[in-house]
Design an enzyme around this catalytic site. Structure first.
Site, PDB file in Angstrom:
ATOM      1  N   GLU A  37       0.818  -1.209   0.000  1.00 42.01           N
ATOM      2  CA  GLU A  37       0.000   0.000   0.000  1.00 42.01           C
ATOM      3  C   GLU A  37       0.855   1.264   0.000  1.00 42.01           C
ATOM      4  OE1 GLU A  37      -2.933   0.300  -0.746  1.00 42.01           O
ATOM      5  OE2 GLU A  37      -3.721  -1.724  -0.522  1.00 42.01           O
ATOM      6  N   TYR A 120      -5.743   7.060   4.062  1.00 42.00           N
ATOM      7  CA  TYR A 120      -5.907   6.020   3.051  1.00 42.00           C
ATOM      8  C   TYR A 120      -5.220   4.717   3.442  1.00 42.00           C
ATOM      9  CZ  TYR A 120      -5.098   2.929  -0.706  1.00 42.00           C
ATOM     10  OH  TYR A 120      -5.040   1.768  -1.416  1.00 42.00           O
ATOM     11  N   ASP A 138      -9.369   6.552  -2.042  1.00 37.92           N
ATOM     12  CA  ASP A 138      -8.223   7.071  -2.788  1.00 37.92           C
ATOM     13  C   ASP A 138      -8.739   7.774  -4.042  1.00 37.92           C
ATOM     14  OD1 ASP A 138      -8.983   5.043  -4.484  1.00 37.92           O
ATOM     15  OD2 ASP A 138      -6.958   4.308  -4.832  1.00 37.92           O
TER      16      ASP A 138
END
Length: 343
Positions: A37, A120, A138
């Site tokens: 991520e 996020y 996002d």
DNA sequence: AAGACGGGGAT
DNA sequence: ATCCCAGTCTT
């Protein structure tokens, strides 16, 4: 309004059958998913792939990454960009090793405190790894959701993101990780910024923008006009009677407003004297500097005290007494300067 | 609220 | 060649 259950079922069925294979989708190791991520921030899947593989090959565990030297770690990010990401990640992983016994916290409030973990990344990792019901919003999701709901709000506004998070909350009550990933996958492969593939979209019949033929107009995003900055020298010129020289603007911006004579900061004093047809004594150092921000540009102004003997100025120039300042209209920036000089 | 931070992809 | 991209930290 979107039929919650049908929409979610259609989306998840599509995701389960069509999701792209990615190395970080083959694992449920929190450290690996977290790494992916971080790498995926502002970076596309195909760019990340080789970096991800090399990284976990070299630093397969939290412990090994925590023991690594910064330069060594940075080497494995070389070419990926946004290098503060890896510095923050390294620091955060060391903190996990030292403060959490090497276990990635199963608690969004704790995880979110780690360096480089923003809203996020928190939502993505916590939902994918531990199924915490947090919507991950996002850029993909902003685009997808604005279209699905035909929302005309500017997605650059923090309020829009907040609204979306609230609207998505009901959908992440269960299968939150898959739902978040499915929304992003849809945005990356079907509901793309340009040349959308609505014809292949699994949730086309839930999409308000599609129904209204407004897909290509969404999301609404005010493009930030690059503000230009202009450097000005502003002259606070007085004469023997203590009057102040002002002039009236004949320009598109602030037309008709009065101001202190101001010049491009690059101009020499000779250029200014020519323009004023006068000999001007300007103090070397500015009294102060100030900036005025318009929506589309910024003035950086250095304010200089100055003096001249010439008295007969013609329009647009004019001498005024301090007390008569309010009889003319000045722009905000000029009034600020006037007040500061005379405070 | 706005700017800095990096590369890659689209146009 | 130029624009666009939307995560996080910093100012």
């Amino acid at each position: 309004m979107i039929e919650k259950n049908e929409f979610k079922d259609d989306l998840l069925n599509w995701f389960h059958e069509n999701k792209r294979q990615m190395p970080w989708r083959e694992t449920n190791n929190p450290y690996y998913i977290w790494l992916s991520e971080v790498m995926l921030q502002q970076t596309q899947v195909n760019t990340v792939r080789p970096y991800y593989n090399a990284f976990i090959d070299r630093f397969p565990t939290i412990q090994e990454l925590s023991n690594a030297k910064e330069e060594d770690v940075l080497k494995y990010w070389e070419g990926l960009g946004y290098y503060s990401r890896v510095r923050n990640f390294h620091e955060a992983v060391k903190e996990v090793q030292n403060e959490y016994n090497g276990i990635v916290p199963d608690n969004p409030d704790e995880f979110k405190k780690l360096k480089g973990v923003g809203p996020y990344t928190n939502a993505a990792v916590m939902s994918i790894v531990y199924n915490h019901p947090i919507p991950a919003v996002d850029g993909n999701v902003l685009r997808v959701w604005s279209r699905l709901t035909c929302n005309q709000q500017d997605i650059a506004l923090p309020k829009t993101k907040k609204d979306f998070e609230e609207e998505l909350q009901p959908f992440v009550k269960t299968e939150s990780g898959d739902f978040n990933q499915a929304m992003m996958e849809l945005g990356a492969t079907i509901c793309t910024p340009k040349k959308t593939l609505c014809i292949m979209c699994p949730v086309q019949n839930h999409c308000l923008a599609f129904a209204k033929g407004q897909v290509s107009e969404l999301p609404v995003k005010k493009k930030k006009v690059k503000k230009k900055t202009i450097e000005y020298s502003v002259l606070y010129i007085t004469n023997n009677d203590g009057e102040i020289l002002v002039r009236q603007r004949d320009t598109k911006l602030l037309n008709g407003m009065w101001e202190f004579p101001m010049f491009d900061a690059e101009d020499s004093i000779h250029t200014i004297e020519e323009e004023l047809e006068a000999v001007i004594d300007v103090q070397q150092e500015p009294m102060f500097t100030t900036k005025h921000i318009f929506t589309h540009m910024t003035w950086n102004m250095k304010i200089y005290r100055a003096y001249t003997q010439k008295n007969n100025f013609e329009h647009p120039y004019k001498w005024i007494k301090k007390d008569d300042k309010d009889s003319l209209s000045f722009s905000t920036s000029m009034t600020k300067i006037f007040n500061k000089v005379n405070e």
